[in-house]
Motif scaffolding. Structure first.
Motif, PDB file in Angstrom:
ATOM      1  N   THR A 104       7.653  -2.306  -0.867  1.00 60.02           N
ATOM      2  CA  THR A 104       8.784  -1.392  -1.041  1.00 60.02           C
ATOM      3  C   THR A 104       9.319  -1.457  -2.463  1.00 60.02           C
ATOM      4  OG1 THR A 104       9.376  -1.575   1.294  1.00 60.02           O
ATOM      5  CG2 THR A 104      11.108  -0.812  -0.202  1.00 60.02           C
ATOM      6  N   ASN A 105       9.514  -2.663  -2.973  1.00 60.36           N
ATOM      7  CA  ASN A 105      10.041  -2.817  -4.334  1.00 60.36           C
ATOM      8  C   ASN A 105       9.068  -2.269  -5.376  1.00 60.36           C
ATOM      9  OD1 ASN A 105      12.446  -3.948  -3.460  1.00 60.36           O
ATOM     10  ND2 ASN A 105      11.661  -6.025  -3.575  1.00 60.36           N
ATOM     11  N   LYS A 106       7.788  -2.515  -5.208  1.00 60.43           N
ATOM     12  CA  LYS A 106       6.793  -2.003  -6.156  1.00 60.43           C
ATOM     13  C   LYS A 106       6.717  -0.476  -6.102  1.00 60.43           C
ATOM     14  CE  LYS A 106       5.259  -5.768  -8.026  1.00 60.43           C
ATOM     15  NZ  LYS A 106       5.519  -6.035  -9.447  1.00 60.43           N
ATOM     16  N   THR A 107       6.851   0.086  -4.915  1.00 65.02           N
ATOM     17  CA  THR A 107       6.824   1.540  -4.779  1.00 65.02           C
ATOM     18  C   THR A 107       8.039   2.167  -5.452  1.00 65.02           C
ATOM     19  OG1 THR A 107       5.568   1.361  -2.723  1.00 65.02           O
ATOM     20  CG2 THR A 107       6.672   3.463  -3.147  1.00 65.02           C
ATOM     21  N   ILE A 108       9.192   1.577  -5.252  1.00 68.58           N
ATOM     22  CA  ILE A 108      10.404   2.063  -5.914  1.00 68.58           C
ATOM     23  C   ILE A 108      10.232   1.981  -7.426  1.00 68.58           C
ATOM     24  CG2 ILE A 108      12.849   1.554  -6.357  1.00 68.58           C
ATOM     25  CD1 ILE A 108      13.035   0.772  -3.344  1.00 68.58           C
ATOM     26  N   ASP A 109       9.725   0.846  -7.914  1.00 65.91           N
ATOM     27  CA  ASP A 109       9.489   0.695  -9.361  1.00 65.91           C
ATOM     28  C   ASP A 109       8.526   1.760  -9.869  1.00 65.91           C
ATOM     29  OD1 ASP A 109      11.129  -1.526  -9.316  1.00 65.91           O
ATOM     30  OD2 ASP A 109       9.477  -2.975  -9.422  1.00 65.91           O
ATOM     31  N   TYR A 110       7.464   1.995  -9.122  1.00 64.78           N
ATOM     32  CA  TYR A 110       6.471   2.991  -9.523  1.00 64.78           C
ATOM     33  C   TYR A 110       7.103   4.378  -9.617  1.00 64.78           C
ATOM     34  CZ  TYR A 110       2.653   6.326  -9.124  1.00 64.78           C
ATOM     35  OH  TYR A 110       1.827   7.396  -9.319  1.00 64.78           O
ATOM     36  N   LEU A 111       7.829   4.759  -8.581  1.00 65.43           N
ATOM     37  CA  LEU A 111       8.431   6.092  -8.564  1.00 65.43           C
ATOM     38  C   LEU A 111       9.488   6.238  -9.658  1.00 65.43           C
ATOM     39  CD1 LEU A 111       8.655   6.581  -4.712  1.00 65.43           C
ATOM     40  CD2 LEU A 111       7.145   7.804  -6.293  1.00 65.43           C
ATOM     41  N   ARG A 112      10.192   5.166  -9.948  1.00 63.10           N
ATOM     42  CA  ARG A 112      11.197   5.189 -10.994  1.00 63.10           C
ATOM     43  C   ARG A 112      10.568   5.307 -12.380  1.00 63.10           C
ATOM     44  NH1 ARG A 112      15.016   0.446  -9.835  1.00 63.10           N
ATOM     45  NH2 ARG A 112      16.207   1.576  -8.338  1.00 63.10           N
ATOM     46  N   SER A 113       9.415   4.687 -12.548  1.00 64.60           N
ATOM     47  CA  SER A 113       8.785   4.635 -13.865  1.00 64.60           C
ATOM     48  C   SER A 113       8.090   5.929 -14.266  1.00 64.60           C
ATOM     49  CB  SER A 113       7.777   3.492 -13.921  1.00 64.60           C
ATOM     50  OG  SER A 113       6.646   3.810 -13.141  1.00 64.60           O
TER      51      SER A 113
END
Length: 182
Positions: free
Chosen positions: A79-88
């Motif tokens: 979840t955290n990596k997906t959020i980071d990916y979408l944010r980046s």
């Protein structure tokens, strides 16, 4: 579960590549599907899934089964990596349809599929602007199909808190998109 714990201990103690491979194979498809549902791009989902498992292996020495099950811990990383990916992503997701990827039963159905895809991308874009805890709840509930009690256990908060945040988010989404789709 016992086998999983043995694999984790073996990785933690000796860095066993064989144990890591077994553990990754056990969860790979599940995590890939979770990621793909959110980003809808096969190659990006595969890359992000790989990043998630690399992160899992890098931090597995910190895993404590008394705090959470391994699956729960892994989903938190995902979840955290997906959020980071979408944010980046500097450019918003664009709808790209390849002819071989689309089954077109008729024009009306095709148009409906495009509208739904567009709505989902816009909803995700909106959710991406919110606080991380709300994003996590949304992603686990919507894409991971977690129950409220599972999400509450994952974040060690009361189930009522999770429900309140989720239903508040739904109200915000209805308000934000009320004029666009019926």
């Amino acid at each position: 579960m016992n086998g999983e714990i043995r694999l984790i201990r073996k990785i933690q103690r000796t860095g066993s590549k064989a144990a890591a491979d077994i553990l990754i194979r056990e969860y790979y498809d599940e995590i890939y599907i979770y990621v793909f549902r959110q980003i809808s791009e096969k190659q990006s989902a595969m890359d992000l899934t790989q990043t998630i498992f690399i992160s899992m292996l890098q931090s597995i020495s910190n895993y404590d089964r008394k705090q959470a099950s391994f699956r729960t811990w892994l989903y938190r990383i995902a979840t955290n990596k997906t959020i980071d990916y979408l944010r980046s992503r500097s450019v918003k997701s664009k709808l790209v349809l390849l002819v071989e990827d689309v089954d077109i039963p008729d024009e009306a159905e095709f148009a409906r599929q495009i509208e739904m895809k567009d709505l989902l991308l816009r909803l995700q874009g909106y959710v991406n602007t919110l606080e991380v805890d709300i994003q996590q709840i949304f992603r686990l509930k919507f894409f991971g199909e977690y129950t409220f009690s599972q999400i509450a256990a994952l974040f060690a908060v009361p189930e009522s808190t999770v429900k309140t945040k989720y239903y508040r988010l739904l109200k915000m989404l209805r308000e934000e998109f009320k004029d666009e789709y019926h």
